[in-house]
Design a protein around this motif. Structure first.
Motif, short mmCIF file in Angstrom:
data_model
loop_
_atom_site.label_atom_id
_atom_site.label_comp_id
_atom_site.label_asym_id
_atom_site.label_seq_id
_atom_site.Cartn_x
_atom_site.Cartn_y
_atom_site.Cartn_z
N ALA A 270 9.76 2.94 4.79
CA ALA A 270 9.73 4.39 4.96
C ALA A 270 10.29 5.00 3.68
O ALA A 270 11.41 4.69 3.27
N GLU A 271 9.48 5.86 3.06
CA GLU A 271 9.92 6.48 1.80
C GLU A 271 10.54 7.84 2.07
O GLU A 271 10.22 8.49 3.06
N GLY A 272 11.39 8.28 1.18
CA GLY A 272 11.93 9.63 1.24
C GLY A 272 12.93 9.84 2.36
O GLY A 272 13.03 10.93 2.92
N MET B 24 0.85 -1.19 0.00
CA MET B 24 0.00 0.00 0.00
C MET B 24 0.88 1.24 0.00
O MET B 24 1.60 1.52 0.96
N ASP B 25 0.80 1.96 -1.13
CA ASP B 25 1.68 3.10 -1.37
C ASP B 25 1.12 4.36 -0.71
O ASP B 25 -0.09 4.48 -0.53
N ASP B 26 2.02 5.27 -0.40
CA ASP B 26 1.63 6.60 0.12
C ASP B 26 0.72 6.49 1.33
O ASP B 26 -0.20 7.30 1.50
N PHE B 27 0.95 5.50 2.18
CA PHE B 27 0.06 5.32 3.32
C PHE B 27 0.09 6.55 4.22
O PHE B 27 1.15 7.05 4.58
CA CA Z 1 4.96 6.41 -2.51
#
Ligand code: CA
Ligand code: C2E
Ligand code: CA
Length: 565
Positions: free
Chosen positions: A518-520, A461-464
């Motif tokens: 954890a993105e970014g 699940m992206d951009d949660f």
């Molecule tokens: Ca994303």
């Protein structure tokens, strides 16, 4: 048997004359054919007209009468919405009055006294009724019954005539819309919604009496106005906003407006397209509800058009490049390459490298995203196989799915085929679905995702956290990985609140037994905080930006060397 005449509606004729002898004379002529009503003066005549809500087929009107004379009657009915369509034949003895009566809107006149004129009078009455009913039929199709403005087709017909025959008039295109009108209807009822539309229609007509122009209700809550240039559209919008506010002080209704100024040789339909685009640009912006279409918007529009046109050749000429960004397992020491995400770029021959944010949403809106995503998926699957054959290790790749991919009935078959063709296991080809896709039509989405997971695909699940999925929804969702939106990570070094929020999300994920990416992540500081909070995986510039496949290979090589040592 019913004769055609009987099923026809009996028309009402109103005879207005202060002299009984005249009323009788006309009655004798008309009563066989019509339902005849009588009035002795103007006042009575108007009362009768109103009593029948204007449903009078024709009025025979004397001019000189006590109480209220015929001229006043003519004036009054012309100004009355309900009565203005009643045709009037003026009964007169003096020639001099005829012209004035005609100027006041009388349809015809008959000279008194009515000697041997039965046939002539009957013929005139029936002719005028016919003409008037024909005109009203046209007028009904011409106008939107609710607002009295032109209906869409007639509006553009007249707009085009003005454009063609009056090039000297510099007309602007104005589009006005009601924010969230469906919600206004749902909350306060359709009747209230109709009142809103009617009041706006009335105010637009009032405006058009002061200036040159025409208007229509184009769709449910869209109003199109074609008018000579106004200096202050902000004031105009405020004027409409004020009338709407006066309907009901407790209900907030917001209008927005887009304007395309007159432009030489630009066809009205294109002008309205642009005004409409400008109007959509300020959707939901209650602070700045007015937008004048400008050069920048035009350039953007042209650029969009260009990108849409160039898509086919871009695919053929392989202008799309798939970059890969690594995800590292940060719980192992040192962090270990675990998988990567495929991210598309467009190496455009004229425009240079275009980031996905500049074309993905555009293609999504235009139903073309499947073409792009198919391309990326095929590339990515081939790439996994290539690296596997070269290095003997498999780096799983995650690809991005758009909403419409998820709802494409061929999706499952396509993915199964793709994986088989490249001798991959489904779990090596991961699928990122953005959180916002889960919010509408959740059931259909959950079905597709369950199906994919049964086949062995893993779904992330992206951009949660960027959308609105509730926690209880989350517990029922079939997902394998949560990708925490990067906005949560950005300030964890300086803000303890942000750090706590991240820790709460990690706690929930632990409870649900799903690992978190954890993105970014850009700094060592962020990395350490995440590791200590139990985050499993990290993706971000700290390790590497998305890079082309040959560059990514050096990350694989490094990993292989570390294994050996
Ligand atoms: Ca994303
Ligand atoms: P996303 O799926 O959330 O991808 C992550 C984005 O964050 C990527 O932007 C990536 O370059 C960027 N990013 C990664 N690490 C960092 C970091 O440390 N700091 C910052 N500031 N940014 C970082 P990118 O490549 O521009 O992609 C933007 C979005 O476009 C993606 O967001 C994804 O939603 C969409 N997209 C990209 N490729 C595809 C594709 O092939 N198909 C579809 N449907 N969408 C795609
Ligand atoms: Ca993604």
């Amino acid at each position: 048997m019913i004769k055609p005449k009987q099923i026809q509606r009996i028309r009402r004729v109103l005879v207005v004359d202060d002299q009984e002898i005249n009323r009788d004379a006309l009655g004798v002529i008309l009563e066989d054919h019509y339902d005849v009503l009588y009035a002795e003066n103007g006042k009575q005549a108007l009362d009768i007209c109103r009593e029948y809500s204007g449903d009078i087929s024709i009025m025979m009107l004397d001019l000189i009468m006590p109480e209220m004379n015929g001229f006043e009657v003519l004036k009054t009915i012309r100004e009355d919405e309900q009565l203005r369509n009643i045709p009037v034949i003026v009964l007169t003895a003096e020639k001099s009055a005829e012209l004035e009566a005609l100027q006041l809107g009388a349809a015809d006149f008959i000279a008194k006294p009515f000697l041997d004129m039965d046939e002539v009078i009957l013929a005139r009455v029936s002719r005028i009724i016919e003409l008037s009913e024909g005109r009203q039929l046209i007028s009904a199709a011409e106008h939107d019954p609710l607002t009295g403005l032109y209906s869409r087709n007639f509006f553009f017909e007249y707009v085009n005539r003005i454009y063609t025959y009056h090039p000297e008039l510099h007309m602007d295109a104005v589009v006005m819309n009601i924010e969230q009108f469906h919600i206004v209807n749902a909350l306060h009822g359709r009747d209230f919604g109709d009142v809103v539309l009617r009041v706006i229609g009335e105010e637009i007509r009032a405006f058009l009496r002061e200036t040159e122009g025409i208007a229509s209700r184009n769709e449910a809550d869209r109003f199109d106005i074609y008018c000579v240039h106004q200096d202050d559209y902000g004031a105009l919008l405020k004027r409409f906003q004020k009338t709407v506010a006066e309907i009901s002080p407790n209900i907030n209704i917001h209008l927005r407006m887009g304007v395309k100024y007159w432009q030489e040789n630009l066809e009205p339909t294109l002008m309205f397209d642009r005004a409409h685009a400008a109007c959509n640009k300020v959707r939901g912006d209650y602070q700045n509800p007015l937008m004048i279409y400008n050069e920048a918007m035009q350039e953007k529009e042209l650029l969009k058009q260009k990108l849409l046109n160039d898509l086919r050749s871009a695919i053929e000429q392989r202008q799309f490049k798939v970059f890969y960004q690594p995800k590292y397992d940060i719980q192992s020491n040192p962090p270990q390459l675990s998988s990567c995400e495929a991210l598309i770029r467009w190496q455009h021959p004229e425009l240079g490298m275009i980031p996905p944010g500049n074309f993905i949403p555009l293609f999504e809106r235009n139903g073309l995203i499947n073409i792009v995503d198919n391309y990326v998926w095929a590339e990515a699957a081939r790439q996994i196989a290539k690296w596997r054959d070269k290095y003997g290790v498999t780096v799983p790749v995650s690809v991005n799915l758009s909403r419409s991919d998820v709802f494409d009935p061929t999706l499952v078959d396509r993915l199964v085929k793709l994986v088989a063709e490249n001798n991959l296991e489904p779990k090596q080809f991961k699928l990122e679905v953005t959180e916002s896709a889960y919010t509408d039509n959740a059931q259909r989405l959950l079905d597709v995702i369950s199906q994919l997971r049964t086949l062995g695909f893993e779904v992330e699940m992206d951009d949660f956290g960027s959308g609105y999925s509730s926690l209880n929804m989350l517990s029922e969702m079939p997902i394998d990985v949560l990708k925490m939106d990067m906005k949560f990570i950005r300030n964890i070094e300086s803000s303890t609140t942000d750090l706590h929020l991240v820790q709460v999300i990690l706690d929930i994920a632990r409870y649900l037994r799903v690992p978190v990416v954890a993105e970014g992540v850009e700094t060592l500081g962020q990395l350490n905080l995440l590791r200590d909070s139990g985050c499993n995986l990290v993706q971000g510039y700290y390790f590497s930006p998305p890079v082309p496949p040959d560059k990514f290979e050096s990350l694989i090589q490094k990993e292989c060397e570390a294994e050996r040592n």
